[in-house]
Design an enzyme around this catalytic site. Structure first.
Site, PDB file in Angstrom:
ATOM      1  N   ARG A 162     -30.347 -25.148 -64.448  1.00 22.82           N
ATOM      2  CA  ARG A 162     -29.148 -24.338 -64.140  1.00 22.82           C
ATOM      3  C   ARG A 162     -28.854 -23.171 -65.264  1.00 22.82           C
ATOM      4  O   ARG A 162     -27.706 -23.352 -65.498  1.00 22.82           O
ATOM      5  CB  ARG A 162     -28.438 -25.307 -64.147  1.00 22.82           C
ATOM      6  CG  ARG A 162     -27.780 -26.360 -63.328  1.00 22.82           C
ATOM      7  CD  ARG A 162     -28.433 -26.415 -62.214  1.00 22.82           C
ATOM      8  NE  ARG A 162     -28.157 -27.128 -61.488  1.00 22.82           N
ATOM      9  CZ  ARG A 162     -28.906 -27.759 -60.320  1.00 22.82           C
ATOM     10  NH1 ARG A 162     -30.268 -27.610 -61.365  1.00 22.82           N
ATOM     11  NH2 ARG A 162     -28.128 -29.216 -59.529  1.00 22.82           N
ATOM     12  N   SER A 237     -21.803 -30.843 -58.621  1.00 18.78           N
ATOM     13  CA  SER A 237     -22.044 -30.781 -60.335  1.00 18.78           C
ATOM     14  C   SER A 237     -20.935 -30.275 -61.834  1.00 18.78           C
ATOM     15  O   SER A 237     -20.773 -28.454 -61.396  1.00 18.78           O
ATOM     16  CB  SER A 237     -23.026 -31.485 -60.392  1.00 18.78           C
ATOM     17  OG  SER A 237     -24.216 -31.565 -60.412  1.00 18.78           O
ATOM     18  N   GLU A 333     -21.319 -27.124 -66.037  1.00 22.97           N
ATOM     19  CA  GLU A 333     -22.132 -26.199 -65.419  1.00 22.97           C
ATOM     20  C   GLU A 333     -21.146 -25.486 -64.952  1.00 22.97           C
ATOM     21  O   GLU A 333     -21.523 -23.797 -63.993  1.00 22.97           O
ATOM     22  CB  GLU A 333     -22.131 -27.273 -64.772  1.00 22.97           C
ATOM     23  CG  GLU A 333     -24.146 -26.183 -64.041  1.00 22.97           C
ATOM     24  CD  GLU A 333     -24.454 -26.838 -62.603  1.00 22.97           C
ATOM     25  OE1 GLU A 333     -23.804 -26.399 -61.425  1.00 22.97           O
ATOM     26  OE2 GLU A 333     -24.323 -28.019 -62.577  1.00 22.97           O
TER      27      GLU A 333
HETATM   28  N1  EPU Z   1     -25.061 -41.558 -60.952  1.00 25.29           N
HETATM   29  C1  EPU Z   1     -24.390 -42.970 -61.721  1.00 25.29           C
HETATM   30  N2  EPU Z   1     -23.209 -42.683 -61.333  1.00 25.29           N
HETATM   31  C2  EPU Z   1     -22.861 -41.961 -60.732  1.00 25.29           C
HETATM   32  C3  EPU Z   1     -23.763 -40.752 -60.458  1.00 25.29           C
HETATM   33  C4  EPU Z   1     -24.677 -40.589 -60.588  1.00 25.29           C
HETATM   34  O1  EPU Z   1     -24.603 -43.868 -61.838  1.00 25.29           O
HETATM   35  O2  EPU Z   1     -22.067 -41.856 -60.220  1.00 25.29           O
HETATM   36  C5  EPU Z   1     -27.240 -42.166 -61.496  1.00 25.29           C
HETATM   37  C6  EPU Z   1     -27.481 -42.310 -60.284  1.00 25.29           C
HETATM   38  O3  EPU Z   1     -27.447 -43.968 -60.274  1.00 25.29           O
HETATM   39  C7  EPU Z   1     -28.655 -41.509 -60.946  1.00 25.29           C
HETATM   40  C8  EPU Z   1     -28.894 -40.662 -61.577  1.00 25.29           C
HETATM   41  O4  EPU Z   1     -27.419 -40.861 -62.257  1.00 25.29           O
HETATM   42  O5  EPU Z   1     -29.968 -43.143 -61.668  1.00 25.29           O
HETATM   43  C9  EPU Z   1     -29.013 -38.967 -60.881  1.00 25.29           C
HETATM   44  O6  EPU Z   1     -28.367 -39.461 -59.815  1.00 25.29           O
HETATM   45  P1  EPU Z   1     -28.466 -37.928 -58.574  1.00 25.29           P
HETATM   46  O7  EPU Z   1     -29.592 -38.420 -58.211  1.00 25.29           O
HETATM   47  O8  EPU Z   1     -27.171 -38.440 -57.640  1.00 25.29           O
HETATM   48  O9  EPU Z   1     -28.404 -36.184 -59.230  1.00 25.29           O
HETATM   49  P2  EPU Z   1     -27.182 -36.229 -60.519  1.00 25.29           P
HETATM   50  O10 EPU Z   1     -28.370 -35.939 -61.635  1.00 25.29           O
HETATM   51  O11 EPU Z   1     -26.627 -36.895 -60.913  1.00 25.29           O
HETATM   52  C10 EPU Z   1     -28.774 -34.017 -60.032  1.00 25.29           C
HETATM   53  C11 EPU Z   1     -27.873 -32.051 -60.125  1.00 25.29           C
HETATM   54  C12 EPU Z   1     -27.323 -32.074 -58.534  1.00 25.29           C
HETATM   55  C13 EPU Z   1     -28.218 -32.923 -56.656  1.00 25.29           C
HETATM   56  C14 EPU Z   1     -29.354 -33.994 -57.709  1.00 25.29           C
HETATM   57  C15 EPU Z   1     -30.422 -33.951 -56.725  1.00 25.29           C
HETATM   58  C16 EPU Z   1     -27.325 -31.217 -61.966  1.00 25.29           C
HETATM   59  C17 EPU Z   1     -26.282 -31.437 -62.839  1.00 25.29           C
HETATM   60  N3  EPU Z   1     -26.537 -31.937 -60.857  1.00 25.29           N
HETATM   61  O12 EPU Z   1     -27.694 -34.551 -59.762  1.00 25.29           O
HETATM   62  O13 EPU Z   1     -27.255 -31.086 -57.868  1.00 25.29           O
HETATM   63  O14 EPU Z   1     -27.895 -32.799 -55.931  1.00 25.29           O
HETATM   64  O15 EPU Z   1     -29.654 -34.107 -58.957  1.00 25.29           O
HETATM   65  O16 EPU Z   1     -31.504 -33.369 -57.078  1.00 25.29           O
HETATM   66  O17 EPU Z   1     -28.630 -31.599 -62.033  1.00 25.29           O
HETATM   67  C18 EPU Z   1     -25.153 -29.600 -58.202  1.00 25.29           C
HETATM   68  O18 EPU Z   1     -25.875 -28.623 -59.106  1.00 25.29           O
HETATM   69  O19 EPU Z   1     -24.006 -29.187 -58.655  1.00 25.29           O
HETATM   70  C19 EPU Z   1     -25.324 -30.761 -57.833  1.00 25.29           C
HETATM   71  C20 EPU Z   1     -24.639 -31.103 -57.375  1.00 25.29           C
END
Ligand code: EPU
Length: 337
Positions: A162, A237, A333
């Site tokens: 990012r 995010s 972000e």
């Molecule tokens: N999780 C929680 N609680 C929550 C949200 C997430 O416990 O409320 C845990 C999930 O269970 C999982 C982990 O966190 O174990 C990761 O969650 P998720 O797969 O939803 O992905 P993320 O890390 O929260 C990132 C990106 C997203 C992208 C997804 C999928 C960043 C800042 N965000 O989110 O990107 O869609 O991975 O690859 O890196 C964006 O940048 O706007 C965005 C949506």
């Protein structure tokens, strides 16, 4: 050129924040952009793309320039791959769908990301195991200081998680005009390593997915977790997933053995900010017109009439609480104006 005064930006930012720009103009070519940048009012200007990664906390008292440079041109192709140059003003997801229609793969995991193509390199967008830098060939950008059009390759752009040149020392210096990506034609690089994609494909009994199958799965996952900005204002995010010393994570594990972690190397580990925010008790919390999304704690939302400042204040509260509870300082972000 059509310059409009006191222009509402409510429909031009996905948070749906009701602010205005002192003046507003849309440009659809490099030439038009150069003309606009010569205007006296351009001394105080901002370039707007899809408005999906920006939080307005106040009115903008300058000239807002919407980049609407569009076109999708094939630069070269052979049996196995195609190189495509895309105007910065093309809507990212429309471009993804176009690629899938044409049978061009590599981009399908990044389906349904809001925003325009010109914004993709700025924060090196990514999802489900793929980042735009993986397909990136080069981009053309107007350097504002001398109105020179430069071609920058991946190294010039300094892509990180990012992150890029355009968020650091190149901030505010360039306007991205078009981006060139390399895509493959033979379904060779399908990436279903991300658990949630595998789960959706398995549930449909798809063993050898096409790029369309993967795109459909990603769309389904995103729609199930992330609020649709057309219905509930949000900027995806709000924070980055922090990378912290592994020792910090080991400490957290003593109390929360279930914390999901992504090791970077021996010393550093990435942790999901969404998990930290949920454990800090914010998930699904509503504070008047703003709040934290109930299905993904990393997403802050505007229920309708929220103010940018209210969302910013909530983000500050989250930052402080997560830092107190876990000793981890989150980084925003979204761009704050
Ligand atoms: N999780 C929680 N609680 C929550 C949200 C997430 O416990 O409320 C845990 C999930 O269970 C999982 C982990 O966190 O174990 C990761 O969650 P998720 O797969 O939803 O992905 P993320 O890390 O929260 C990132 C990106 C997203 C992208 C997804 C999928 C960043 C800042 N965000 O989110 O990107 O869609 O991975 O690859 O890196 C964006 O940048 O706007 C965005 C949506």
């Amino acid at each position: 050129m059509n310059i409009q005064e006191n222009y509402s930006l409510k429909n031009l930012n996905t948070f749906g924040i009701d602010v205005s720009a002192a003046s507003y103009v849309e440009v659809s070519s490099t030439q038009e952009l150069i003309e606009v940048l010569k205007l006296p009012s351009a001394n105080n200007h901002m370039i707007l793309g899809g408005g999906s990664n920006i939080l307005f906390t106040k009115n903008f008292d300058g000239l807002m320039i919407k980049n609407s440079i569009r076109a999708i041109d094939v630069v070269s192709e052979n049996d196995s791959e195609v190189v495509v140059k895309v105007g910065a003003g093309e809507v990212w997801h429309d471009f993804v769908l176009h690629c899938i229609d044409q049978g061009w793969g590599g981009i399908e995991n990044m389906s349904l990301i809001p925003g325009v193509v010109g914004a993709a390199p700025i924060q090196n967008i990514g999802a489900y195991g793929v980042e735009q830098k993986d397909l990136f060939v080069e981009l053309e950008a107007l350097r504002k200081s001398d109105q020179e059009v430069l071609t920058l390759n991946a190294e010039d752009c300094q892509f990180g998680y990012r992150d890029s040149l355009f968020k650091n020392e190149g901030k505010g210096e360039y306007v991205i005009l078009n981006v060139t990506y390399r895509l493959n034609k033979n379904n060779t690089d399908i990436n279903t390593s991300y658990g949630a994609i595998k789960d959706v494909l398995n549930s449909k009994g798809i063993e050898q997915p096409s790029i369309k199958d993967v795109s459909d799965a990603v769309i389904e996952i995103r729609q199930s977790k992330l609020p649709d900005p057309a219905k509930i204002g949000n900027g995806g995010s709000f924070f980055k997933n922090p990378v912290v010393p592994t020792s910090v994570v080991e400490n957290i594990k003593k109390e929360y053995p279930e914390i999901p972690t992504y090791p970077i190397d021996d010393q550093q580990t990435k942790v999901p900010a969404g998990w930290l925010i949920e454990k800090a008790g914010f998930k699904g919390q509503r504070f008047g017109e703003v709040g934290v999304h109930e299905r993904q704690a990393l997403v802050l939302v505007n229920y309708g009439n929220g103010k940018g400042q209210e969302i910013f204040d909530l983000s500050e509260k989250i930052l402080i609480t997560v830092n107190q509870q876990f000793g981890i300082k989150l980084e925003r972000e979204v761009n704050i104006i």
